[in-house]
Design a protein around this motif. Structure first.
Motif, mmCIF file in Angstrom:
data_model
loop_
_atom_site.group_PDB
_atom_site.id
_atom_site.type_symbol
_atom_site.label_atom_id
_atom_site.label_comp_id
_atom_site.label_asym_id
_atom_site.label_seq_id
_atom_site.Cartn_x
_atom_site.Cartn_y
_atom_site.Cartn_z
ATOM 1 N N PHE B 191 30.731 41.950 47.711
ATOM 2 C CA PHE B 191 31.230 42.369 46.399
ATOM 3 C C PHE B 191 30.558 43.693 46.065
ATOM 4 O O PHE B 191 29.360 43.877 46.323
ATOM 5 C CB PHE B 191 30.892 41.334 45.314
ATOM 6 N N ILE B 193 30.576 47.282 43.201
ATOM 7 C CA ILE B 193 31.134 48.113 42.138
ATOM 8 C C ILE B 193 30.672 49.541 42.372
ATOM 9 O O ILE B 193 29.614 49.791 42.946
ATOM 10 C CB ILE B 193 30.733 47.653 40.716
ATOM 11 N N MET B 213 26.536 49.197 43.080
ATOM 12 C CA MET B 213 25.804 47.931 43.224
ATOM 13 C C MET B 213 26.620 47.009 44.115
ATOM 14 O O MET B 213 27.861 46.979 44.015
ATOM 15 C CB MET B 213 25.575 47.269 41.864
ATOM 16 N N ILE B 214 25.908 46.265 44.944
ATOM 17 C CA ILE B 214 26.572 45.422 45.937
ATOM 18 C C ILE B 214 25.868 44.067 46.013
ATOM 19 O O ILE B 214 24.640 43.988 45.901
ATOM 20 C CB ILE B 214 26.522 46.105 47.329
ATOM 21 N N ILE B 215 26.659 43.015 46.219
ATOM 22 C CA ILE B 215 26.123 41.688 46.558
ATOM 23 C C ILE B 215 26.797 41.242 47.847
ATOM 24 O O ILE B 215 28.016 41.391 47.996
ATOM 25 C CB ILE B 215 26.386 40.662 45.432
ATOM 26 N N MET B 216 26.015 40.702 48.771
ATOM 27 C CA MET B 216 26.574 40.166 50.022
ATOM 28 C C MET B 216 25.979 38.780 50.278
ATOM 29 O O MET B 216 24.897 38.461 49.798
ATOM 30 C CB MET B 216 26.244 41.085 51.193
ATOM 31 N N ARG B 217 26.705 38.003 51.049
ATOM 32 C CA ARG B 217 26.216 36.668 51.409
ATOM 33 C C ARG B 217 26.519 36.396 52.870
ATOM 34 O O ARG B 217 27.588 36.745 53.367
ATOM 35 C CB ARG B 217 26.878 35.614 50.523
ATOM 36 N N GLY B 326 38.128 43.971 42.802
ATOM 37 C CA GLY B 326 37.275 43.156 41.940
ATOM 38 C C GLY B 326 37.034 41.756 42.468
ATOM 39 O O GLY B 326 36.890 40.809 41.696
ATOM 40 N N ARG B 327 37.024 41.639 43.791
ATOM 41 C CA ARG B 327 36.875 40.313 44.400
ATOM 42 C C ARG B 327 35.756 40.318 45.429
ATOM 43 O O ARG B 327 35.382 41.361 45.963
ATOM 44 C CB ARG B 327 38.160 39.929 45.158
ATOM 45 N N PHE B 328 35.258 39.125 45.721
ATOM 46 C CA PHE B 328 34.353 38.886 46.838
ATOM 47 C C PHE B 328 35.219 38.982 48.083
ATOM 48 O O PHE B 328 36.141 38.178 48.278
ATOM 49 C CB PHE B 328 33.792 37.463 46.701
ATOM 50 N N ILE C 215 25.991 40.734 39.193
ATOM 51 C CA ILE C 215 26.279 42.128 38.845
ATOM 52 C C ILE C 215 27.098 42.128 37.568
ATOM 53 O O ILE C 215 28.031 41.331 37.430
ATOM 54 C CB ILE C 215 27.069 42.839 39.979
ATOM 55 N N GLY C 326 35.024 33.605 42.684
ATOM 56 C CA GLY C 326 34.742 34.758 43.537
ATOM 57 C C GLY C 326 35.322 36.056 43.014
ATOM 58 O O GLY C 326 35.714 36.925 43.799
ATOM 59 N N PHE C 328 35.331 39.240 39.762
ATOM 60 C CA PHE C 328 34.706 39.923 38.639
ATOM 61 C C PHE C 328 35.394 39.361 37.391
ATOM 62 O O PHE C 328 36.613 39.541 37.215
ATOM 63 C CB PHE C 328 35.009 41.420 38.770
#
Lengths: 335, 335, 335, 335
Positions: B191, B193, B213-217, B326-328, C215, C326, C328
């Motif tokens: 994810f 932005i 900004m980033i989130i990963m899993r 706007g999605r994972f 985020i 999942g 925003f």
């Protein structure tokens, strides 16, 4: 609840009054000051009464113990009076500016079992105490060297300096006490230099110093180094470093918060240090009261004794003699 | 002594040329640049010769290996040519801005045993590497979270940005690689932005971003967080934090010296951070060359492979898609 | 002296009781707990009385204000009762675990001028506040990014977790509030992931998470990143970082002292962080009471309002929805 | 390219040989060692030749300058020979262990314009130099005090100690030079104590010391404090602190990386310091060569002169006399 009377309502007296009033194990019994309106104002603020004389306090059965924060030249007399009255004493440092007077006082109170604690607050600082505790616990092996940095944030005013007995008896005496506390042994030799670098004219006029360096050695060979300044423009600087055979420990400065700022010119900049001693040693002043209560109520040993006050003054005298003679002075020469 | 030819004599090429020339285990064989006068000037400065073409280098039996530091859109072609010529390659990142082109290149070179190393220098930084090594050694138990802070000291010029392929493919790709290196597992969901906070007009015009900004899993549930900025006014900021079940490790910023300044406004202020990447990652660039020589001469495994370059680009593509939708984003969606 | 009654004598209630009793500007009026023996024991310890019911407190003309530290599901009822009785309220967070109940409560108390403060203590931390003040003062130019690290020192027990409403409503709600406070703008979009890394079995069973990343973005484009863990083995970790166009500010962790240790294995090692919140945020809890007194006695604006409590819960709901979908999530989707 | 011959292929000589070989502005001309196989092995390793005698080097027109890293008792002779041959000299410290010999050498080379630089590497450390530069730039107002901490990571072996001339001439001489550099004025009085705390038996047998403290004062009243230890178990500790009327500057220790570790027992733990001098002062040794080249090629003033070496030895002699006599020694008494 230990009912404590406070003699002396100046800056440090007021601080103790507020601490005693807020402390969960003590009660402010009564206050006294030679300047009656000051005593009355303080009494009103803290919802207590003002005594008309010190004697009234010593005779008061509602007073369990006394804290002496009056002018230095009254300390010894008041200690003697308190001992005579059987009131445990917590007395601000120094006991007296005259070693002869301290010796006389010691003789007079010899053998008493009335507890007497001297206000060497720094011993009670959580950081300094944790450092000392770690040494006692053997964390750094055998202690070899103690380094003390001690800088006040600004020159006191002229009136204060004139009455203070010189930088060694007034300011450095705290560091002499801390050195003894950290060394765990008595320093037997003292070398000192004094400088007039901050306000040379005033220091010349008063025959005093504003900047010092000291080396001391114990009988077993442990070494100690102190440096002090009356006016550190970046704030109150209080650091201790302990070097041993198996490690090193520092007790560094306290900051009001843990903020760090980053800009185009500097990075990781911290908020200036807490100043002055009332803020920096807040926990220490509380712990000092705590220890005093433990001594009076629970028969715990005095942690900062009359003899500690006596010994610190001897080191100050040795330093003064060393400045005059340019020699390593054995403390036997001044006692 | 590995005889290395360098293709591309721009900023980063020149840095590699100097490093190779000074490295005790490598020798600068020959240099090349599409701009001939640049190549000749550099050749003269480093006492070597300038090739007239890339092909000349690939055909040169005096060249043991090549370092590619040319324009990004030539990387894949040159990798293919080097593989065809049997010359081990150290190629600057990214392999290409187009995932399709990278996939095609991967197909073309499939099965080769010519070593290909991609220039993800940060893996070789002593601090970052020590942090990763500590995780592998089990010092913080099971790894739970990776936090990466990555801020450049200033906006690149417009020409650079126009050719760079967007902040995710150009700048954040380093952080995607570092995240994979630190996580020890493949991120499978991304994810992101993107913001236009530093130069909104230029970013609007170029449909790019300057702040992300980033989130990963990963499949096993490890989490990773990245924040980046093109323009940190206090300097190049490169930090990694690794949280595990049994502890935490940070690799913090490097400073040019260990000076701290104390004044009336701030205390403990440090000297601004080393910038830019050439200074900050100096040891890393050296260690990168070292690792390349170990691979070519001693058959050590490639530490930052073509596939690593490929995977980092996939994460960049997933981030770009996430910004749009706007999605994972699962990485299967972009590959 | 503001006479404050405290409802709820559990861990946090007891802490507030002690703070109110020691605060120079407040007096502990009376205490109440559904478990009568607890209330009586606490009343005795603090030399006050125990009320037989909450209603008795609301009807008591000797009570100027109330502090609500009861079970979460009673907060909204007690707020409504306090407002009806005209008693200013300082209520622990969260207002309720149900957004519908909070909305209903908001409707019921709409238009009241009885002050209601919600217990978001972290806003009052000297470091966090100094960081925010510096931003407001323009020290870092325009604010671009907020980074929050928030790690509890250990998993709460099962009973606590079962009643807590999930990590987002219970623990992260503090960080949502702090994010709003630091951003100076309302976040309008939320992305979150939740992990089960510390105690996967328990988290599976309770459908909860122990590790999160978030985020958020405000309408003007400011970005915020949060990472949280229920169990940081190195202690309670509470950090904030604020990046602006002209600088950066961090509010770092507090330590119990400023001791650093040096040995053969590590150097510059600090004493572990203050834990848990009662120790770490001691000054903050005091300042929270101070602010409440200023609001009630001096008509100062509420610094952490009912609406702040409402907004933080909306962000928690958005985060929960984001974990499920999942995506925003725009906060309009959950309110 | 300055063609430098190196005399002496021991530990420090080898380090200089490697530095000169890698330096972009110097070329390793030839090496020499009294132990021929050592010289030949080093020559082979660095692709140069080994001279059969020192004289051969002084007569060699292919040698522009010489670096002397031989046994201490040959330094003065070789300096005289180099001056006679017109070869600029970079000579390791100390010039000689005998002040009389240094005085004789000074007399012999008086008036020469052949550059002679003494290897006081610490002056060239980026941190120490930045600290000094800041003082010269007036950043801390008038300089009042200099504090130097200098601890080696372990006792040298017995052979080294026996030949070293005592801790003051061997180890502390670096600190005496640094003190002069930092003070910006000549110390005129010296007080010192020496302890036998690390290896009392060996120190007793050799009449040496392993732990020292020193106080010095300049004519204008600036104060300096040094503490040293031969064996700091936590690593090589090299710190400088400069206190002025308008601020304070520290040059702290260098670490191999910026990693910090956090666990259940300690937090913020750093990687142990760089040790020993070859690693810690790597940049300094490079900068020392750089300065030497600037002096020889560009007529820049010598930054660490024969007279500096002379003066540092005088301070060491004064310290030794002070240890013996327990007095503040005026440097005129030893020169």
């Amino acid at each position: 609840m230990l009912r404590i009377a406070v003699l002396g309502c100046g800056r440090i007296g007021r601080m103790h009054i507020a601490n005693i009033a807020a402390h969960p194990r003590s009660k402010l019994a009564v206050v006294y000051d030679t300047h009656t309106p000051t005593a009355q104002a303080v009494a009103e603020e803290f919802a207590t009464t003002a005594a008309r004389s010190a004697d009234e306090i010593f005779a008061d059965s509602g007073v369990d113990a006394v804290l002496i924060a009056t002018a230095t030249d009254t300390h010894a007399d008041l200690i003697e009076a308190a001992v005579a009255a059987g009131k445990p004493v917590l007395c601000e440092k120094p006991i007296d500016l005259s070693l002869a007077r301290v010796n006389a006082c010691a003789k007079k109170i010899a053998g008493t079992n009335v507890p007497i604690q001297i206000g060497f607050n720094r011993r009670f600082d959580p950081g300094h105490k944790a450092a000392r505790d770690a040494v006692v616990a053997g964390e750094i092996g055998k202690l070899h060297q103690v380094m003390i940095t001690s800088r006040d944030p600004g020159m006191p005013d002229r009136n204060y300096i004139e009455a203070a007995g010189g930088i060694f008896r007034d300011m450095v005496i705290h560091d002499f006490d801390l050195a003894r506390f950290m060394l765990g042994e008595e320093p037997v030799e003292v070398f000192a230099i004094g400088g007039r670098l901050i306000d040379p004219d005033l220091m010349d006029e008063l025959n005093d110093h504003d900047t010092t360096m000291i080396i001391m050695r114990t009988a077993s060979g442990r070494q100690c180094q102190i440096n002090t300044s009356r006016a550190s423009n970046y704030g109150y600087d209080q650091r201790i470093e302990l070097l041993g055979s198996a490690g090193m420990i520092q007790s560094q400065n306290r900051k009001p918060n843990a903020v760090r700022k980053f800009g185009a010119q500097t990075v990781e900049s911290a908020t200036p240090y807490l100043e002055f001693f009332i803020e920096r040693y807040r926990e220490a002043f509380d712990a000092e009261i705590d220890a005093f209560i433990d001594t009076v109520e629970n028969n715990q040993p005095v942690q900062s004794s009359f003899e500690d006050g006596h010994r610190a003054l001897i080191l100050a005298e040795a330093a003064i003699k060393s400045v005059a003679e340019g020699r390593f002075i054995n403390i036997k020469e001044v006692n």
